[in-house]
Design an enzyme around this catalytic site. Structure first.
Site, mmCIF file in Angstrom:
data_model
loop_
_atom_site.group_PDB
_atom_site.id
_atom_site.type_symbol
_atom_site.label_atom_id
_atom_site.label_comp_id
_atom_site.label_asym_id
_atom_site.label_seq_id
_atom_site.Cartn_x
_atom_site.Cartn_y
_atom_site.Cartn_z
ATOM 1 N N TYR A 138 106.439 69.783 92.895
ATOM 2 C CA TYR A 138 106.894 68.419 92.613
ATOM 3 C C TYR A 138 108.383 68.474 92.288
ATOM 4 O O TYR A 138 108.775 68.984 91.235
ATOM 5 C CB TYR A 138 106.085 67.855 91.442
ATOM 6 C CG TYR A 138 106.299 66.388 91.122
ATOM 7 C CD1 TYR A 138 107.157 65.586 91.849
ATOM 8 C CD2 TYR A 138 105.611 65.797 90.064
ATOM 9 C CE1 TYR A 138 107.339 64.251 91.548
ATOM 10 C CE2 TYR A 138 105.776 64.456 89.750
ATOM 11 C CZ TYR A 138 106.645 63.689 90.498
ATOM 12 O OH TYR A 138 106.816 62.359 90.185
ATOM 13 N N LYS A 166 106.406 67.642 97.006
ATOM 14 C CA LYS A 166 106.444 66.197 96.744
ATOM 15 C C LYS A 166 107.911 65.840 96.553
ATOM 16 O O LYS A 166 108.519 66.172 95.530
ATOM 17 C CB LYS A 166 105.611 65.834 95.514
ATOM 18 C CG LYS A 166 105.645 64.344 95.194
ATOM 19 C CD LYS A 166 104.853 64.005 93.935
ATOM 20 C CE LYS A 166 105.012 62.520 93.593
ATOM 21 N NZ LYS A 166 104.362 62.176 92.305
#
Length: 306
Positions: A138, A166
């Site tokens: 992330y 992400k």
């Protein structure tokens, strides 16, 4: 190593519904999860920012994982988010998640410490070496203060379990930089609702979405239409969706998206302190955005069969 996550399509960052006394509302959690699956999402992510990870205990995260695994069809990807302060604890959670049957992991940089680049890489690679579960990194420097740079990804490239990112830098050019340097080595999933379509058009193969918690069919329809080149139809839905998508980029995104999901019968408004439920003018203002959108909802094409 597991290849059971393709990292394509829409992955909801699921809400964690609570009861009025701040206990997890598992019935509502499962209701929302089932609607997501019916709408055609590709997998789900548990205990992320929207899932109020910061106020969940490790045991509660595992309880959510068990509840999800008992609800989804066999083989459906269930990803557990790891957002920890200590590398040792992150490793323990990764190992336990594998034991319980998680399909993959989402991994944030260390929390509450502005780690140097080499420290972040060491944190990620230590977790990656401790499990064969596929990992989604992330990358959200806007909200979490640490950017995973291209040079850092070059270090992570050696670890086959680190498979996807992400992309939440909010810099669309970063998608192209990643692809230019690494090709398709890292699957890129858009992480910001308000630029999700743009991110897809420059090379993302999926998205980790927020408003999908309230509007799963519309979210998946936009992705699928864009995927097959029916951009005009995708844009029409996307433009309708934008006032709602903007709820995802506010510090109170949890309360805002829970209010939207509540309007759709897919959550309730309760949050866990220190968050407080919305009241007064703010609640009315957000509710109007939601109700205006619901009143003008577009008719969707048969997107599941595209």
């Amino acid at each position: 190593m597991s290849n059971s996550v393709l990292w394509h399509g829409v992955y909801p960052a699921l809400l964690t519904p609570f009861t009025q006394n701040e206990e997890i509302d598992f019935d509502m959690f499962k209701k929302n999860l089932k609607v997501q699956i019916e709408a055609g999402v590709s997998g789900v992510i548990l205990a992320g920012t929207l899932g109020e990870a910061s106020t969940l205990t490790a045991e509660e995260k595992f309880d959510l994982l068990k509840a999800a695994l008992s609800t989804v069809p066999e083989g459906f990807p269930v990803i557990l988010n790891i957002a920890e302060q200590a590398t040792k604890v992150a490793v323990e959670i990764a190992v336990k998640a594998k034991e319980l049957g998680a399909t993959g992991l989402m991994l944030l940089p260390p929390m509450r410490y502005k780690a140097a680049d080499e420290e972040v890489v060491a944190y990620f690679t230590t977790v990656a070496s401790a499990t064969d579960l596929p990992i989604l990194i992330y990358n959200n420097p806007v909200d979490y203060g640490i950017k995973v740079t291209l040079d850092m990804f070059a270090e992570l490239e050696k670890y086959p379990t680190i498979q996807a990112v992400k992309e939440s830098t909010r810099d669309l050019t970063n998608v192209t930089r990643m692809i230019n340097r690494f090709g398709d080595r890292f699957k890129i999933l858009g992480g910001v609702d308000t630029i999700s379509l743009e991110t897809q058009l420059v090379g993302a193969v999926g998205s980790v979405a927020g408003l999908v918690d309230a509007f799963p069919a519309e979210t998946v329809a936009i992705y699928k239409l864009a995927q097959v080149g029916r951009l005009e139809e995708a844009l029409k839905i996307y433009r309708w969706f934008m006032p709602l998508l903007e709820l995802d980029i506010h510090p109170k995104l949890v309360q805002y998206i829970k209010l939207a999901a509540t309007a759709e019968g897919l959550s309730n408004e309760y949050v866990r302190a220190p968050r407080l439920t919305l009241v007064g003018e703010e609640r009315e203002r957000i509710l109007k955005i939601i109700e205006d959108a619901r009143a003008t909802r577009p008719t969707l094409p048969d997107y599941k069969n595209l």
